[in-house]
Scaffold this active site. Structure first.
Site, PDB file in Angstrom:
ATOM      1  N   HIS A 182     -52.235  24.159 100.283  1.00 25.20           N
ATOM      2  CA  HIS A 182     -51.572  24.517  99.249  1.00 25.20           C
ATOM      3  C   HIS A 182     -51.728  23.240  98.210  1.00 25.20           C
ATOM      4  O   HIS A 182     -51.692  22.191  98.879  1.00 25.20           O
ATOM      5  CB  HIS A 182     -50.206  25.301  99.212  1.00 25.20           C
ATOM      6  CG  HIS A 182     -50.034  26.368 100.053  1.00 25.20           C
ATOM      7  ND1 HIS A 182     -48.789  27.126  99.812  1.00 25.20           N
ATOM      8  CD2 HIS A 182     -51.116  27.125 100.304  1.00 25.20           C
ATOM      9  CE1 HIS A 182     -49.034  28.198 100.330  1.00 25.20           C
ATOM     10  NE2 HIS A 182     -50.202  28.461 101.005  1.00 25.20           N
ATOM     11  N   GLU A 199     -49.091  21.671  96.700  1.00 26.02           N
ATOM     12  CA  GLU A 199     -48.153  20.733  96.886  1.00 26.02           C
ATOM     13  C   GLU A 199     -48.605  19.829  98.121  1.00 26.02           C
ATOM     14  O   GLU A 199     -48.337  18.838  98.396  1.00 26.02           O
ATOM     15  CB  GLU A 199     -46.942  21.440  96.955  1.00 26.02           C
ATOM     16  CG  GLU A 199     -46.495  22.534  95.701  1.00 26.02           C
ATOM     17  CD  GLU A 199     -46.973  23.548  95.674  1.00 26.02           C
ATOM     18  OE1 GLU A 199     -46.403  24.398  94.931  1.00 26.02           O
ATOM     19  OE2 GLU A 199     -47.962  24.122  96.554  1.00 26.02           O
ATOM     20  N   CYS A 227     -43.720  27.469  97.618  1.00 23.93           N
ATOM     21  CA  CYS A 227     -43.454  28.515  98.547  1.00 23.93           C
ATOM     22  C   CYS A 227     -42.523  27.876  99.663  1.00 23.93           C
ATOM     23  O   CYS A 227     -42.253  26.601  99.853  1.00 23.93           O
ATOM     24  CB  CYS A 227     -44.628  28.860  99.239  1.00 23.93           C
ATOM     25  SG  CYS A 227     -45.787  28.089 100.453  1.00 23.93           S
ATOM     26  N   CYS A 239     -44.127  24.804 101.191  1.00 24.01           N
ATOM     27  CA  CYS A 239     -44.447  23.831 100.628  1.00 24.01           C
ATOM     28  C   CYS A 239     -42.973  23.238 100.234  1.00 24.01           C
ATOM     29  O   CYS A 239     -42.731  21.808 100.280  1.00 24.01           O
ATOM     30  CB  CYS A 239     -45.013  24.102  99.287  1.00 24.01           C
ATOM     31  SG  CYS A 239     -46.684  24.358  99.586  1.00 24.01           S
TER      32      CYS A 239
END
Length: 150
Positions: A46, A48, A76, A79
């Site tokens: 992801h 992040e 999320c 993250c």
């Protein structure tokens, strides 16, 4: 946040999903990244997490104290946990987890505020920052029938 949005646009241009993140400290950008899940064939890639990896390598340490992460969408749970473990002191995001769900993304619907409260995290959370610009990323993603979710 503008750089995170630019990174998310680059993700769209390269066939990725519309998520971008930037980590900064003392006005200096340490890392800018976008979602690389399909490119890396890695569900943990992801924006992040990728930005955290880059910032840690740049600084040569695993703690990112004094840092802010700017994310186009509310991080999320995975993250958020990585942000917590890295010691990032501030999260600033544009769109929310429910916004991502509304566009078809398979998000766990646990907000950052709830994770912070339940887990006893201490970082500051700023939501809806440049929300309209971040929502445009979702609009672009959904408008293109060739885009894939998974």
């Amino acid at each position: 946040m503008r750089l995170a949005i630019e990174s998310a646009r680059a993700a769209l241009d390269s066939g990725q999903s519309p998520f971008g993140a930037v980590i900064a400290r003392d006005g200096q950008v340490l890392a800018a990244s976008h979602n690389e899940v399909w490119e890396q064939v890695d569900p943990t890639a992801h924006a992040e997490v990728t930005a955290i990896r880059l910032a840690c390598k740049k600084l040569g340490k695993v703690k990112l104290d004094g840092c802010t992460i700017y994310s186009t969408t509310e991080p999320c749970p995975m993250c958020f946990s990585a942000i917590h473990w890295a010691g990032i002191e501030r999260i600033v995001y544009g769109t929310s987890i429910p916004d991502a769900v509304a566009c078809g993304f398979n998000e766990l619907t646990v907000s950052n505020a709830d994770m912070k409260r339940i887990g006893g995290a201490t970082m500051e959370i700023v939501s809806d920052f440049m929300r309209d610009e971040a929502m445009e990323l979702f609009r672009l993603f959904v408008a293109d029938p060739s885009r894939r979710l998974y």
